[in-house]
Design a protein around this motif. Structure first.
Motif, PDB file in Angstrom:
ATOM      1  N   LEU A   2       0.848  -1.191   0.000  1.00  0.00           N
ATOM      2  CA  LEU A   2       0.000   0.000   0.000  1.00  0.00           C
ATOM      3  C   LEU A   2       0.889   1.248   0.000  1.00  0.00           C
ATOM      4  CD1 LEU A   2      -3.059  -0.112  -0.045  1.00  0.00           C
ATOM      5  CD2 LEU A   2      -3.079   0.450   2.384  1.00  0.00           C
ATOM      6  N   ARG A   3       0.656   2.173  -0.950  1.00  0.00           N
ATOM      7  CA  ARG A   3       1.472   3.382  -1.041  1.00  0.00           C
ATOM      8  C   ARG A   3       0.570   4.606  -1.101  1.00  0.00           C
ATOM      9  NH1 ARG A   3       6.758   2.081  -2.497  1.00  0.00           N
ATOM     10  NH2 ARG A   3       7.043   4.325  -2.602  1.00  0.00           N
ATOM     11  N   GLU A   4       1.192   5.766  -0.850  1.00  0.00           N
ATOM     12  CA  GLU A   4       0.430   7.011  -0.918  1.00  0.00           C
ATOM     13  C   GLU A   4       0.891   7.845  -2.095  1.00  0.00           C
ATOM     14  OE1 GLU A   4       0.713   9.058   2.799  1.00  0.00           O
ATOM     15  OE2 GLU A   4      -1.142   8.162   3.522  1.00  0.00           O
ATOM     16  N   LYS A  11      -4.752  13.526  -1.547  1.00  0.00           N
ATOM     17  CA  LYS A  11      -3.925  12.425  -1.064  1.00  0.00           C
ATOM     18  C   LYS A  11      -4.708  11.115  -1.180  1.00  0.00           C
ATOM     19  CE  LYS A  11      -0.799  12.148   2.761  1.00  0.00           C
ATOM     20  NZ  LYS A  11      -0.662  12.289   4.225  1.00  0.00           N
ATOM     21  N   THR A  13      -4.434   6.585  -1.452  1.00  0.00           N
ATOM     22  CA  THR A  13      -3.594   5.393  -1.286  1.00  0.00           C
ATOM     23  C   THR A  13      -3.870   4.462  -2.464  1.00  0.00           C
ATOM     24  OG1 THR A  13      -5.272   4.347   0.063  1.00  0.00           O
ATOM     25  CG2 THR A  13      -3.478   5.415   1.241  1.00  0.00           C
ATOM     26  N   TYR A  14      -2.871   3.699  -2.826  1.00  0.00           N
ATOM     27  CA  TYR A  14      -3.062   2.700  -3.868  1.00  0.00           C
ATOM     28  C   TYR A  14      -2.287   1.443  -3.531  1.00  0.00           C
ATOM     29  CZ  TYR A  14       1.543   3.905  -5.857  1.00  0.00           C
ATOM     30  OH  TYR A  14       2.872   4.118  -6.060  1.00  0.00           O
ATOM     31  N   GLU A  15      -2.770   0.351  -4.047  1.00  0.00           N
ATOM     32  CA  GLU A  15      -2.147  -0.948  -3.786  1.00  0.00           C
ATOM     33  C   GLU A  15      -1.273  -1.288  -4.992  1.00  0.00           C
ATOM     34  OE1 GLU A  15      -3.366  -3.572  -1.264  1.00  0.00           O
ATOM     35  OE2 GLU A  15      -1.552  -4.617  -1.939  1.00  0.00           O
ATOM     36  N   SER A  33     -11.112   1.782  -4.230  1.00  0.00           N
ATOM     37  CA  SER A  33      -9.687   1.566  -3.977  1.00  0.00           C
ATOM     38  C   SER A  33      -8.951   1.399  -5.313  1.00  0.00           C
ATOM     39  CB  SER A  33      -9.476   0.355  -3.065  1.00  0.00           C
ATOM     40  OG  SER A  33     -10.006  -0.802  -3.664  1.00  0.00           O
ATOM     41  N   GLU A  48       4.562   6.242 -10.588  1.00  0.00           N
ATOM     42  CA  GLU A  48       3.845   7.412 -10.078  1.00  0.00           C
ATOM     43  C   GLU A  48       3.771   8.530 -11.115  1.00  0.00           C
ATOM     44  OE1 GLU A  48       4.889   8.230  -5.989  1.00  0.00           O
ATOM     45  OE2 GLU A  48       3.884   6.362  -5.408  1.00  0.00           O
TER      46      GLU A  48
END
Ligand SMILES: [Zn+2]
Length: 233
Positions: A2-4, A11, A13-15, A33, A48
């Motif tokens: 899990l990252r931000e 803001k 979050t994504y997996e 999600s 990213e």
């Protein structure tokens, strides 16, 4: 993992999952999600950057999914003035207080009487009980009308079961001769219910989803694809 990430000032979050894939893939689940899969060697910075480039698209999709989910939850509240589908047609739900819990079909309206109209679980249960009974009627009739086709192939008439199913409309237990159907199929158009019945019955001839299975289904119901699409809309 899990990252931000911050997309257009939001803001999120994504997996992140590493997979043997060629490109970076983005997927949105119904709970909004974000799931990203990327090749093992792609740097997080590249992933990213890709997300930043697609920020508008991601946020738009999230809004759409969120709205659809809110609408779906709203529909499950069975509130006065809401819409209930019966055999594919929309009916306006009218909720009344009464001494019994029951549903009656009016012209363009579904009249729900419950002992406590403010109880959403009671409203849902009462409508679902009615839908279950209608599903059972429809499906039983459709099974009998399709049966001669299978009787000619030596298939005994199956045991029919009805329940609330999580992710399917029906299932076939070929060994035990049981067909199980979703209790809420009565919300769908009759041609879609007939497709589910034909699909499950065809499993008595071919247990898998092989070419032969679809060949058999197509012989009996040439427009099954259109019906399937309509069923899952
Ligand atoms: Zn199947």
């Amino acid at each position: 993992m899990l990252r931000e990430i911050v997309l257009n000032g939001r803001k999120l979050t994504y997996e992140l999952t590493r997979k043997q894939v060629k490109n970076i893939n983005l997927r949105l689940h119904t709970d909004c999600s974000i799931h990203v899969s990327a090749p093992p060697r792609t740097a997080v910075a590249s992933i990213e950057r890709f997300m930043q480039e697609n920020a508008d698209r991601i946020l738009d999709a999230m809004e759409k999914v969120g709205k659809r989910e809110a609408l779906r939850q709203q529909k499950e509240l069975f509130e006065d003035g809401g819409t209930v589908f019966y055999l594919g047609a929309p009916y306006r739900l009218r909720v009344f207080e009464g001494t019994r819990n029951e549903v009656r079909l009016g012209s363009g309206e579904l009249l729900l009487t419950v002992k406590d109209p403010s109880d959403p679980i009671l409203r849902k249960k009462t409508v679902e009980k009615w839908l279950s009974a209608r599903s059972k009627e429809q499906i039983t009739e459709l099974c009998h009308s399709i049966y001669p086709y299978f009787q000619a192939r030596g298939i005994p008439f199956p045991l029919l079961r009805f329940r609330f199913m999580k992710s399917r409309w029906g299932s076939c237990n070929t060994a035990k001769g049981i067909l199980t159907f979703h209790n809420r199929l009565a919300e769908k158009p009759v041609e879609c219910i007939a497709y589910v019945v034909a699909h499950e019955f065809t499993h008595f001839l071919h247990a898998d989803h092989s070419k032969r299975f679809y060949g058999e289904l197509e012989k009996m119901m040439p427009d099954w694809k259109i019906r399937k699409k309509l069923l899952n809309e």
